[in-house]
Design a protein around this motif. Structure first.
Motif, PDB file in Angstrom:
ATOM      1  N   VAL A   1      10.161   2.849  -0.400  1.00  0.00           N
ATOM      2  CA  VAL A   1       9.039   3.722  -0.747  1.00  0.00           C
ATOM      3  C   VAL A   1       9.215   4.193  -2.189  1.00  0.00           C
ATOM      4  O   VAL A   1      10.294   4.602  -2.602  1.00  0.00           O
ATOM      5  CB  VAL A   1       8.927   4.918   0.227  1.00  0.00           C
ATOM      6  CG1 VAL A   1      10.129   5.844   0.128  1.00  0.00           C
ATOM      7  CG2 VAL A   1       7.638   5.687  -0.029  1.00  0.00           C
TER       8      VAL A   1
ATOM      9  N   GLU B   1       0.831  -1.208   0.000  1.00  0.00           N
ATOM     10  CA  GLU B   1       0.000   0.000   0.000  1.00  0.00           C
ATOM     11  C   GLU B   1       0.863   1.254   0.000  1.00  0.00           C
ATOM     12  O   GLU B   1       2.016   1.235   0.423  1.00  0.00           O
ATOM     13  CB  GLU B   1      -0.918   0.011   1.218  1.00  0.00           C
ATOM     14  CG  GLU B   1      -1.996  -1.060   1.187  1.00  0.00           C
ATOM     15  CD  GLU B   1      -2.907  -1.004   2.396  1.00  0.00           C
ATOM     16  OE1 GLU B   1      -2.664  -0.157   3.280  1.00  0.00           O
ATOM     17  OE2 GLU B   1      -3.860  -1.802   2.453  1.00  0.00           O
ATOM     18  N   ASN B   2       0.259   2.350  -0.477  1.00  0.00           N
ATOM     19  CA  ASN B   2       0.893   3.675  -0.473  1.00  0.00           C
ATOM     20  C   ASN B   2       2.224   3.708  -1.211  1.00  0.00           C
ATOM     21  O   ASN B   2       3.184   4.352  -0.770  1.00  0.00           O
ATOM     22  CB  ASN B   2       1.077   4.193   0.957  1.00  0.00           C
ATOM     23  CG  ASN B   2      -0.246   4.365   1.663  1.00  0.00           C
ATOM     24  OD1 ASN B   2      -1.235   4.776   1.053  1.00  0.00           O
ATOM     25  ND2 ASN B   2      -0.289   4.028   2.940  1.00  0.00           N
ATOM     26  N   ASN B   3       2.304   2.990  -2.332  1.00  0.00           N
ATOM     27  CA  ASN B   3       3.467   2.993  -3.226  1.00  0.00           C
ATOM     28  C   ASN B   3       4.720   2.349  -2.638  1.00  0.00           C
ATOM     29  O   ASN B   3       5.817   2.559  -3.165  1.00  0.00           O
ATOM     30  CB  ASN B   3       3.787   4.426  -3.698  1.00  0.00           C
ATOM     31  CG  ASN B   3       2.614   5.072  -4.391  1.00  0.00           C
ATOM     32  OD1 ASN B   3       1.971   4.463  -5.234  1.00  0.00           O
ATOM     33  ND2 ASN B   3       2.313   6.302  -4.005  1.00  0.00           N
ATOM     34  N   TRP B   4       4.597   1.593  -1.562  1.00  0.00           N
ATOM     35  CA  TRP B   4       5.745   0.874  -1.023  1.00  0.00           C
ATOM     36  C   TRP B   4       5.949  -0.411  -1.824  1.00  0.00           C
ATOM     37  O   TRP B   4       4.993  -1.010  -2.323  1.00  0.00           O
ATOM     38  CB  TRP B   4       5.535   0.538   0.452  1.00  0.00           C
ATOM     39  CG  TRP B   4       5.719   1.717   1.354  1.00  0.00           C
ATOM     40  CD1 TRP B   4       4.818   2.697   1.620  1.00  0.00           C
ATOM     41  CD2 TRP B   4       6.889   2.046   2.099  1.00  0.00           C
ATOM     42  NE1 TRP B   4       5.339   3.618   2.493  1.00  0.00           N
ATOM     43  CE2 TRP B   4       6.621   3.245   2.804  1.00  0.00           C
ATOM     44  CE3 TRP B   4       8.140   1.453   2.255  1.00  0.00           C
ATOM     45  CZ2 TRP B   4       7.550   3.859   3.635  1.00  0.00           C
ATOM     46  CZ3 TRP B   4       9.070   2.060   3.087  1.00  0.00           C
ATOM     47  CH2 TRP B   4       8.778   3.248   3.762  1.00  0.00           C
TER      48      TRP B   4
ATOM     49  N   ARG C   1       3.995   7.402  -7.293  1.00  0.00           N
ATOM     50  CA  ARG C   1       2.828   6.993  -8.080  1.00  0.00           C
ATOM     51  C   ARG C   1       3.221   6.783  -9.541  1.00  0.00           C
ATOM     52  O   ARG C   1       4.045   7.525 -10.083  1.00  0.00           O
ATOM     53  CB  ARG C   1       1.734   8.062  -8.003  1.00  0.00           C
ATOM     54  CG  ARG C   1       1.163   8.260  -6.617  1.00  0.00           C
ATOM     55  CD  ARG C   1       0.041   9.289  -6.588  1.00  0.00           C
ATOM     56  NE  ARG C   1       0.284  10.447  -7.434  1.00  0.00           N
ATOM     57  CZ  ARG C   1      -0.543  10.863  -8.402  1.00  0.00           C
ATOM     58  NH1 ARG C   1      -1.658  10.232  -8.638  1.00  0.00           N
ATOM     59  NH2 ARG C   1      -0.254  11.928  -9.111  1.00  0.00           N
TER      60      ARG C   1
ATOM     61  N   LYS D   1      11.950  -2.951   2.406  1.00  0.00           N
ATOM     62  CA  LYS D   1      10.779  -2.180   2.012  1.00  0.00           C
ATOM     63  C   LYS D   1      11.275  -0.827   1.515  1.00  0.00           C
ATOM     64  O   LYS D   1      11.998  -0.122   2.222  1.00  0.00           O
ATOM     65  CB  LYS D   1       9.819  -2.008   3.181  1.00  0.00           C
ATOM     66  CG  LYS D   1       9.045  -3.268   3.502  1.00  0.00           C
ATOM     67  CD  LYS D   1       7.996  -3.012   4.554  1.00  0.00           C
ATOM     68  CE  LYS D   1       7.225  -4.287   4.855  1.00  0.00           C
ATOM     69  NZ  LYS D   1       6.256  -4.093   5.943  1.00  0.00           N
TER      70      LYS D   1
END
Length: 200
Positions: free
Chosen positions: A108, A92-95, A111, A106
């Motif tokens: 980040v 989620e959230n572009n990770w 978009r 992980k």
């Protein structure tokens, strides 16, 4: 997005596209790679807004999708893998989670909509022997300008004929011309192609 890829295949393609990654970091998305997983392949794209690179490598795609991931960080992670398969999974959230053996990272991302669209590659009008082209570049490269302010002179002009190839370059003081005989029977026209030959 969820896929598995061999380290050797991925590293080879990352080393190819990294030359198109923005190094000055003036626009954050240009220091990233666009990963697109679908079917049995992974597409990797990079651009610094002047040059772009797109390549593919075989992958086992569980879930198709896309991710925009920091290029140098991803390259470091792939290089540190001992070998074998690497798994990449969008969170989620572009990770993006990158795992191999007992290691997990992980990272980040950004978009997908922020990544510039690369132009479609047109169909080739002809093919030229690579050694012949390299020889023309070698004979004219000394006359190419290296000044940032004279960008139009930082390359060479390539002219294709049905019976040969001509390349010319100038920096405003020197002029270099290379002409080579080479049959291009499939050539329907005689195009002139300005080429940017700045080194990676």
């Amino acid at each position: 997005m969820d896929f598995f890829v061999e380290k050797s295949d991925l590293l080879k393609e990352l080393n190819f596209v990294r030359n198109a990654v923005e190094k000055r970091n003036t626009i954050p998305v240009l220091s990233h790679l666009l990963l697109e997983a679908e079917g049995f392949e992974l597409k990797i794209s990079a651009t610094d807004s002047e040059i772009g690179a797109r390549t593919t490598c075989p992958a086992k795609v569980r879930t198709k999708g896309t991710a925009v991931i920091p290029a140098l960080r991803f390259l470091d992670i792939v290089r540190s893998a001992p070998g074998g398969e690497i798994r990449c999974r969008a969170l989620e959230n572009n990770w993006v989670q990158v795992t191999y053996q007992r290691s997990s990272f992980k990272v980040v991302g950004l978009r997908k909509d922020d990544f510039p669209k690369l132009p479609d590659v047109p169909k080739p009008i002809t093919t030229i022997d690579a050694q012949l082209l390299a020889d023309c570049v070698e004979k004219t490269s000394f006359a190419m300008s290296t000044e940032e302010s004279r960008f139009v002179l930082n390359g060479a002009l390539l002219k294709l004929h049905p019976d040969g190839v001509t390349m010319v370059a100038t920096d405003g003081h020197r002029l270099a011309l290379a002409q080579r005989k080479h049959q291009l029977p499939d050539l329907k026209q005689e195009p002139s192609v300005p080429t940017s030959l700045r080194p990676f």
